[in-house]
Enzyme design. Sequence first.
Site, PDB file in Angstrom:
ATOM      1  N   HIS A 235      27.712  31.535  47.179  1.00 40.98           N
ATOM      2  CA  HIS A 235      27.531  30.982  45.498  1.00 40.98           C
ATOM      3  C   HIS A 235      26.629  30.155  45.401  1.00 40.98           C
ATOM      4  O   HIS A 235      26.072  29.373  46.127  1.00 40.98           O
ATOM      5  CB  HIS A 235      29.255  30.280  45.203  1.00 40.98           C
ATOM      6  CG  HIS A 235      29.233  30.102  44.065  1.00 40.98           C
ATOM      7  ND1 HIS A 235      28.786  29.015  43.444  1.00 40.98           N
ATOM      8  CD2 HIS A 235      29.658  30.820  43.028  1.00 40.98           C
ATOM      9  CE1 HIS A 235      29.414  29.036  42.125  1.00 40.98           C
ATOM     10  NE2 HIS A 235      29.884  30.191  42.030  1.00 40.98           N
TER      11      HIS A 235
ATOM     12  N   SER B  29      39.352  42.641  50.816  1.00 43.76           N
ATOM     13  CA  SER B  29      38.857  42.081  49.691  1.00 43.76           C
ATOM     14  C   SER B  29      39.628  43.076  48.591  1.00 43.76           C
ATOM     15  O   SER B  29      40.121  43.965  48.729  1.00 43.76           O
ATOM     16  CB  SER B  29      37.445  42.628  49.445  1.00 43.76           C
ATOM     17  OG  SER B  29      36.891  42.241  48.433  1.00 43.76           O
TER      18      SER B  29
END
Lengths: 466, 466
Positions: B163, B367
């Site tokens: 991130h 995911s």
Amino acid sequence: MENSRPNDTPLVTSIIHAASSELSPISNAGNGRQIMKLVINGDSHTQAHLGQVITHYLASLQPHRQRFLGYPTNEEFNYEALAPLLHLHLNNAGDPFHGSSFTLNSTSFEVSVLDWFANLWDIEKNEYWGYVTTGGTEGNLHGLLLGREQFPDGILYASQDSHYSVFKIARMYRMQCIKVSSLISGQIDCHHLKALLLANKHKPAIINLNIGTTMKGAVDDIDLVIKTLHETGFSRDRFYIHCDGALFGIMLPFLKSGGPKITFKKPIGSITISGHKFLGCPIPCGVVIARLNYINALSRDIGYIASRDATITGSRSGHAPIFLWYNLQKKGIMGIKNEVENCIRNARYLKDQLGDAGIGAMLNEFSNTVVFEKPLDDEFVSRWSLACNGNIAHVVVMQHVTIQMLDSFVAELVHNRSIWFQQDGIRKSLCIADDVGAVNCSCALHKANMDIQSNNYALQQIKQNV
Amino acid sequence: MENSRPNDTPLVTSIIHAASSELSPISNAGNGRQIMKLVINGDSHTQAHLGQVITHYLASLQPHRQRFLGYPTNEEFNYEALAPLLHLHLNNAGDPFHGSSFTLNSTSFEVSVLDWFANLWDIEKNEYWGYVTTGGTEGNLHGLLLGREQFPDGILYASQDSHYSVFKIARMYRMQCIKVSSLISGQIDCHHLKALLLANKHKPAIINLNIGTTMKGAVDDIDLVIKTLHETGFSRDRFYIHCDGALFGIMLPFLKSGGPKITFKKPIGSITISGHKFLGCPIPCGVVIARLNYINALSRDIGYIASRDATITGSRSGHAPIFLWYNLQKKGIMGIKNEVENCIRNARYLKDQLGDAGIGAMLNEFSNTVVFEKPLDDEFVSRWSLACNGNIAHVVVMQHVTIQMLDSFVAELVHNRSIWFQQDGIRKSLCIADDVGAVNCSCALHKANMDIQSNNYALQQIKQNV
């Protein structure tokens, strides 16, 4: 000091324990209903069941709400009209001025709030940047980062009365930080600042200016700080001033009696205020406004971050700007002025009541924070949610603080003092002259002054009534 | 890149403009009623008047809500029972385990939530510390600060798929940061990590581990990272691992199909997740859990800060912990498991639908994030609130994302592609093999593979239905 936590935290069940004695429906043992603990055991619970816990929790807060004196948060607001917003997660991630593909945002409200503050502090729309933060600390994190990126080897100067976050941030940012002495009032001591600046002329200065210190509500003298910078040879391109206006930054411009002016027409870099303090907001939030050119420098320098993120937290509440917007629209300028005056007037009332009762107290000219001796009993401190520091405590007279609350508080303090002092034959009033000045101290040594003051006050009252 | 803002921000009035064409009551010009702008002009407005603006604003969000596919926030929740909490400012300033004289707090709820997460990640109550944060970024700010204070000259290693806050934080904290390559999946490339560790053996390692990368939802291989540290001679006292579990950190333990185990039984220092992502919460928030001994080091080192403040933000929301507590209590373990499975199942459905339509897509094994070619039209991207990076876009299949939404999305994407490609005769599917692997790419070069896959899939479906 070691941080630790108990093996089994008593806090977890405290509300329910309190509820079980006071509020029976959920916790009345023997009626066959399960006592619900806050502990999350993995079972699924119904909305009705959980709603009852919330109801009990809210009821348990009420007594605290009625005696909530020590913190600068406004508990007098009504956001009923905003309840439907609880159905959505809103997120103003990134730059409020550039929109975002996170379409469930409230940046329109945010920009509106920011423009209002920019106008308040005299900076043109095309010359500022800002955002709604998660509170005063994030505002300081942002302002001081701007200062540091502007002057990577700059020294941070902050008075000893600055909020603790300032020193925490210096550590986080690996900035050299020099603590400056404060005057008795709590204001930064510009004589000391001058000496420190002269001793460190080779490095740029980043100044944290308090627009209302945490403990004493002192407003640093901005003009004197700027003058001191000039006198010590710090030209405009060698200093950065960040104004920490947590509580008082938004009250100051609305004082009937004037007061120092915080404005971008003076050479400051950034101002921050807390949204949950004077304005009142369920969640902590704040506003930071900075000169756009500093932001550009930040963006250029931090190549890694996404193009339009010059914030600290990235993902940001979409609700907070709407709370602020709603609040400002509902109050209007006149509403804000009235609330400011009311707080100031009630603070003076408290100061006088304490003085009349022979309890030394200090109230700065531009402040709603009344400082006095720290009560001897922790239970009393907790009962009135007082905030203490060393030998002193304070009451911050916010919108929810009524004359009735203040009267009860003073009466109870006077009553308790007589008990505390009886229990401890030798000890009378603590000397707090170092904290509030001899003139405001009611210890044996300084009491004579108080008596004279008290008499003068009584005389004045008589004259006014005649 | 320059940050700037328009002289007069069109955003400010955009909602009202939208409202004026679609939702007439407030803005219907000619009926004599004033059109209310978001601009704050200093007048005082009634609750009813402001409530109307909020109603229009909420209505203007509905179309976005119905096509909200690109961000990992859960928009499916109901906190109606918590609306009464809007009447109070709650603040959990400081350490949740030590209480506070700010009596209007919800630390009991907070500790309950923290204990739940500590249990989830296998750490004893007396061995952890943590708090409810303002979001994933604050969790990273906290975890990485712990790492840096443990190893002041440590190097931060983070994969390029980390991130953006991680790199921002490195800059804020003045930490040396080395970017590690990622595999096609988005996972950290441990071969590259190994080479980097060997080249920097003289300095301790602080590793940012992604438990679900932002763009591809890839879960870094924790066991392989630990093995790599051991193989390169980094003993336990020379590395710190922070796990950024923003979205997937809380989903992973509840996967029916297993998956890598994130636990404090492995040598990690801290984990953080976002509360508004999988769990769903109106305001951004999160949880950070760390080993208590690191916190003690932090407290000792930062002498200036108030005794029990080891948080980043200081003043903290009292509402956020109650939202999380309520959410966990309402869902229960079975509820969470069902939601996780549903998201995973629907993500597979989307991946298959895209594949059937000849659109290359990637979905990591553990995911709910489906990655595919970035749509050519920005309007389409915005219409579906897609998040893009370089040549790729993604859909994060959260709880509010229904099969109907996904069907509409795929149908519209297929339809629009035919138009985009028609307009641009030469251009067909973008090659995104570098981002998602040749096997997932549907460009002319790699399409043959897709066709084979597609045929196999069709065959499977027929077999299953027989």
